[in-house]
Design a protein around this motif. Structure first.
Motif, mmCIF file in Angstrom:
data_model
loop_
_atom_site.group_PDB
_atom_site.id
_atom_site.type_symbol
_atom_site.label_atom_id
_atom_site.label_comp_id
_atom_site.label_asym_id
_atom_site.label_seq_id
_atom_site.Cartn_x
_atom_site.Cartn_y
_atom_site.Cartn_z
ATOM 1 N N ARG A 97 0.838 -1.219 0.000
ATOM 2 C CA ARG A 97 0.000 0.000 0.000
ATOM 3 C C ARG A 97 0.860 1.251 0.000
ATOM 4 N NH1 ARG A 97 0.425 3.654 2.885
ATOM 5 N NH2 ARG A 97 0.183 2.514 4.814
ATOM 6 N N SER A 98 1.958 1.207 0.736
ATOM 7 C CA SER A 98 2.885 2.344 0.791
ATOM 8 C C SER A 98 3.355 2.746 -0.600
ATOM 9 C CB SER A 98 4.124 1.926 1.586
ATOM 10 O OG SER A 98 4.279 2.662 2.739
ATOM 11 N N SER A 145 8.847 15.522 12.400
ATOM 12 C CA SER A 145 7.517 16.089 12.676
ATOM 13 C C SER A 145 7.452 17.570 12.325
ATOM 14 C CB SER A 145 7.167 15.906 14.158
ATOM 15 O OG SER A 145 7.093 14.536 14.463
ATOM 16 N N SER A 171 10.294 6.349 1.316
ATOM 17 C CA SER A 171 9.765 5.124 0.704
ATOM 18 C C SER A 171 10.028 5.143 -0.799
ATOM 19 C CB SER A 171 8.253 5.024 0.926
ATOM 20 O OG SER A 171 7.960 5.032 2.299
ATOM 21 N N GLY A 241 2.343 24.544 3.053
ATOM 22 C CA GLY A 241 1.013 24.061 2.683
ATOM 23 C C GLY A 241 1.036 23.142 1.464
ATOM 24 N N ASP A 248 -2.480 15.259 3.162
ATOM 25 C CA ASP A 248 -3.919 15.039 3.388
ATOM 26 C C ASP A 248 -4.405 13.848 2.552
ATOM 27 O OD1 ASP A 248 -4.302 17.034 5.187
ATOM 28 O OD2 ASP A 248 -5.410 18.372 3.845
ATOM 29 N N ARG A 251 -2.682 10.507 3.835
ATOM 30 C CA ARG A 251 -3.206 10.072 5.142
ATOM 31 C C ARG A 251 -4.611 9.493 4.984
ATOM 32 N NH1 ARG A 251 -1.290 15.665 8.199
ATOM 33 N NH2 ARG A 251 0.892 15.077 8.494
ATOM 34 N N THR A 321 -8.507 18.734 7.007
ATOM 35 C CA THR A 321 -7.242 18.132 7.456
ATOM 36 C C THR A 321 -7.417 17.462 8.818
ATOM 37 O OG1 THR A 321 -5.910 19.727 6.259
ATOM 38 C CG2 THR A 321 -4.894 18.739 8.188
ATOM 39 N N GLU A 371 3.719 9.705 7.911
ATOM 40 C CA GLU A 371 2.575 10.573 7.533
ATOM 41 C C GLU A 371 2.020 11.295 8.749
ATOM 42 O OE1 GLU A 371 1.440 11.132 4.576
ATOM 43 O OE2 GLU A 371 1.987 9.421 3.324
ATOM 44 N N GLY A 372 2.902 11.641 9.684
ATOM 45 C CA GLY A 372 2.487 12.297 10.917
ATOM 46 C C GLY A 372 2.336 11.251 12.002
ATOM 47 N N LYS A 392 4.193 24.066 19.338
ATOM 48 C CA LYS A 392 5.444 24.783 19.585
ATOM 49 C C LYS A 392 5.302 25.710 20.788
ATOM 50 C CE LYS A 392 4.628 26.293 14.814
ATOM 51 N NZ LYS A 392 5.097 26.602 13.545
HETATM 52 P P1 TGC Z 1 1.534 25.314 10.154
HETATM 53 O O1 TGC Z 1 1.992 26.670 10.591
HETATM 54 O O2 TGC Z 1 0.375 24.661 10.821
HETATM 55 O O3 TGC Z 1 1.198 25.350 8.580
HETATM 56 C C1 TGC Z 1 2.127 25.883 7.630
HETATM 57 C C2 TGC Z 1 1.342 26.261 6.390
HETATM 58 O O4 TGC Z 1 0.695 25.116 5.831
HETATM 59 C C3 TGC Z 1 -0.733 25.317 5.801
HETATM 60 N N1 TGC Z 1 -1.344 24.012 6.082
HETATM 61 C C4 TGC Z 1 -1.896 23.241 5.151
HETATM 62 N N2 TGC Z 1 -2.105 23.442 3.845
HETATM 63 C C5 TGC Z 1 -2.686 22.466 3.139
HETATM 64 N N3 TGC Z 1 -3.052 21.295 3.693
HETATM 65 C C6 TGC Z 1 -2.855 21.060 5.004
HETATM 66 N N4 TGC Z 1 -3.159 19.881 5.538
HETATM 67 C C7 TGC Z 1 -2.251 22.053 5.800
HETATM 68 N N5 TGC Z 1 -1.884 22.148 7.110
HETATM 69 C C8 TGC Z 1 -1.336 23.359 7.264
HETATM 70 C C9 TGC Z 1 -0.989 26.348 6.866
HETATM 71 O O5 TGC Z 1 -2.184 27.038 6.624
HETATM 72 C C10 TGC Z 1 0.226 27.249 6.700
HETATM 73 O O6 TGC Z 1 0.035 28.022 5.531
HETATM 74 P P2 TGC Z 1 0.731 29.468 5.356
HETATM 75 O O7 TGC Z 1 0.260 29.933 4.032
HETATM 76 O O8 TGC Z 1 0.217 30.255 6.520
HETATM 77 O O9 TGC Z 1 2.205 29.239 5.413
HETATM 78 O O10 TGC Z 1 2.794 24.350 10.166
HETATM 79 P P3 TGC Z 1 3.697 23.868 11.386
HETATM 80 O O11 TGC Z 1 5.117 24.161 11.034
HETATM 81 O O12 TGC Z 1 3.180 24.403 12.692
HETATM 82 O O13 TGC Z 1 3.498 22.276 11.360
HETATM 83 C C11 TGC Z 1 2.246 21.710 11.587
HETATM 84 C C12 TGC Z 1 2.318 20.167 11.618
HETATM 85 C C13 TGC Z 1 3.170 19.708 12.778
HETATM 86 C C14 TGC Z 1 0.901 19.673 11.818
HETATM 87 C C15 TGC Z 1 2.832 19.604 10.301
HETATM 88 O O14 TGC Z 1 4.001 20.124 9.926
HETATM 89 C C16 TGC Z 1 2.828 18.110 10.249
HETATM 90 O O15 TGC Z 1 1.852 17.546 9.802
HETATM 91 N N6 TGC Z 1 3.931 17.370 10.681
HETATM 92 C C17 TGC Z 1 4.040 15.943 10.446
HETATM 93 C C18 TGC Z 1 5.012 15.687 9.330
HETATM 94 C C19 TGC Z 1 4.583 14.572 8.429
HETATM 95 O O16 TGC Z 1 3.450 14.140 8.416
HETATM 96 N N7 TGC Z 1 5.503 14.120 7.610
HETATM 97 C C20 TGC Z 1 5.182 13.106 6.651
HETATM 98 C C21 TGC Z 1 6.316 12.911 5.684
HETATM 99 S S1 TGC Z 1 5.850 12.000 4.251
HETATM 100 C C22 TGC Z 1 5.668 10.429 4.792
HETATM 101 O O17 TGC Z 1 5.736 10.109 5.929
HETATM 102 C C23 TGC Z 1 5.390 9.453 3.735
HETATM 103 S S2 TGC Z 1 5.215 7.832 4.256
HETATM 104 C C24 TGC Z 1 4.523 7.267 2.847
HETATM 105 C C25 TGC Z 1 4.273 5.849 2.782
HETATM 106 O O18 TGC Z 1 5.239 5.065 2.665
HETATM 107 O O19 TGC Z 1 3.069 5.489 2.744
#
Ligand code: TGC
Ligand code: FAD
Length: 392
Positions: A97-98, A145, A171, A241, A248, A251, A321, A371-372, A392
């Motif tokens: 699935r990944s 994160s 991946s 974003g 999104d 996940r 989200t 993915e978080g 933060k």
């Molecule tokens: P924050 O200040 O909340 O947001 C920054 C900017 O992004 C916008 N935004 C979004 N836009 C679109 N969709 C969303 N879901 C959005 N969420 C936030 C937000 O409006 C803002 O925009 P702007 O214009 O003001 O700059 O950001 P933050 O730095 O406080 O971080 C928030 C946090 C912690 C939730 C986020 O960074 C996060 O989700 N961290 C987790 C990291 C993560 O999930 N990494 C995944 C990596 S990929 C992966 O793991 C693939 S595995 C694949 C597989 O094998 O299946």
């Protein structure tokens, strides 16, 4: 070789809420998995190799870009179909699935959404057919994160950019043909960059010794003065974003996928409990085992409906989200709990590769982190309901 006897649980007749097209797509994926992947998955995991020979089959069942329009080679399906395909793939193995999640939501989606027409035409049909495989580089050694802190960067050199930095835990990276990489420009703005295998200074070392997702290749992306043509920058969105938008979609697919893993463990444990005799009767007759099984099917059923409803909202462009985070978090935890109970029902047999349960359990330890993380998704819900940011 053990026969795949899987029978999907549908305790509350969710099938009646699906369209004929949903069921056709789901059943085609289910049959293909039984025939082509179930017989080889245990061996692939034991040897820690991604079975590349299944790539054309994955493309054929529509697992690469299910919701990407047909004109770009996608299947043009809705979000519930996408989810059902992910459910069937993860029913077999999270690593399979990944591969499909990354290709669809993290490579095809950003090229489709943030790319220009020539980038869409150049990459999407080949990604949909599996001729090209992609990966997604967001996480860095010091920024998991908190991807907004990334240090990977591009510098404008007139007719091209120079890319420097490193991504890890990626991946598909060891064999991917292209990588969608997130890097900061001189103004600190995050941009999406398409990096192609073969570009000078670009390497993809594999990460070994994983106890989880062994049938999925994981690696690094290392950029040492990689010359990026300007036409490889995704022009239509920048900032954090942009990658978060892709997450999104991915996940959402994981939320469905985790149900698949849980359904497989429940099905295995139920069958085993009816066949295994102790103290003169099937262990299914003991109340303690019934409690485990009854709670499993209850949790699976709740997750199925939560996730189907999320799919409906997503089809209407109304899924938030925070709703996606809640669903991913709930379903992965639910699935992990079920693997643990199912494993106990099988006693010692549960630890062997003769059954899929322990493999699912190990895989889900990655799924609850990537993915978080579980914590991050809880904080996303916390922020949504209180308006207070606890990150933060
Ligand atoms: P924050 O200040 O909340 O947001 C920054 C900017 O992004 C916008 N935004 C979004 N836009 C679109 N969709 C969303 N879901 C959005 N969420 C936030 C937000 O409006 C803002 O925009 P702007 O214009 O003001 O700059 O950001 P933050 O730095 O406080 O971080 C928030 C946090 C912690 C939730 C986020 O960074 C996060 O989700 N961290 C987790 C990291 C993560 O999930 N990494 C995944 C990596 S990929 C992966 O793991 C693939 S595995 C694949 C597989 O094998 O299946
Ligand atoms: P950290 O961020 O260091 O977190 C460590 C712990 O601290 C966690 O428990 C976390 O919940 C907690 N924590 C962190 N911040 C907070 C906070 N603010 N409040 C409370 N607790 C907090 N990434 C990609 O970009 N592309 C991929 O294709 C990809 N594939 C992956 C495949 C596998 C098999 C794995 C395991 C990971 C993959 N990842 C990928 C990386 C994955 O997204 C990250 O591992 C994940 O985002 C967490 O980052 P981290 O591991 O650095 O943990």
């Amino acid at each position: 070789m053990k026969q795949d006897l899987y029978q999907a649980p549908d305790y509350f007749k969710l099938d009646e809420l699906l369209t004929e097209e949903h069921k056709l797509i789901r059943d085609a994926a289910r049959e293909w998995i039984k025939k082509e992947v179930s017989p080889i998955i245990e061996d692939a995991c034991q040897k820690a190799i991604f079975p590349k020979k299944i790539l054309p089959g994955l493309a054929e069942i529509g697992a690469f870009g299910p919701y990407i329009p047909v004109e770009y080679g996608g299947a043009g399906l809705d979000n519930i179909s996408y989810g059902l395909i992910m459910q069937e793939l993860e029913r077999c193995d999270s690593g399979i699935r990944s591969t499909a999640s990354v290709q669809s939501s993290l490579v095809m989606y950003p090229i489709y959404k943030y790319g220009n027409e020539s980038q869409r035409k150049k990459y999407l049909p080949k990604l949909a057919s599996g001729e090209l495989i992609g990966c997604f580089g967001l996480t860095e050694p010091n920024h998991g994160s908190n991807p907004g802190g990334m240090t990977t960067n591009i510098k404008d050199k007139g007719d091209h950019y120079l890319l420097n930095g490193a991504k890890m835990w990626i991946s598909n990276s060891p064999f991917a043909d292209i990588a969608v990489v997130w890097a900061k420009n001189e103004s600190g703005r995050i941009k999406g960059v398409i990096v192609e295998r073969g570009m000078d200074g670009f390497t993809t070392p594999e990460t070994h010794n994983k106890w989880s997702l062994r049938a999925s290749a994981t690696g690094e992306l290392v950029f040492d003065d990689v010359k990026i043509p300007k036409e490889n920058i995704l022009p239509n969105k920048d900032g954090l974003g942009a990658p978060l938008g892709c997450l999104d979609s991915a996940r959402y697919g994981i939320a469905w996928g985790a149900i698949g893993a849980a359904m497989d463990c429940y099905d295995t444990a139920l069958r085993y409990s009816k066949e295994r005799i102790q103290f003169g009767k099937p262990i299914a007759a003991f109340q303690l085992q019934q409690k485990k099984l009854a709670e499993m099917i209850t949790e699976i059923t709740k997750a199925q409906f939560l996730t189907w409803r999320l799919g409906v909202l997503k089809n209407e462009n109304r899924a938030t989200t925070a709703q996606i985070s809640m669903c991913k978090r709930n379903n992965v935890e639910m699935a992990l709990n079920i693997t643990r109970d199912a494993r106990q029902i099988l006693g010692a047999m549960g630890i062997t590769g003769d059954y899929s349960i322990m493999r699912h359990m190990m895989n889900l330890e990655s799924v609850i982190t990537y993915e978080g993380t579980h914590d991050i998704h809880l904080l996303i819900t916390g922020l949504d309901i209180t308006g207070e940011n606890a990150f933060k």
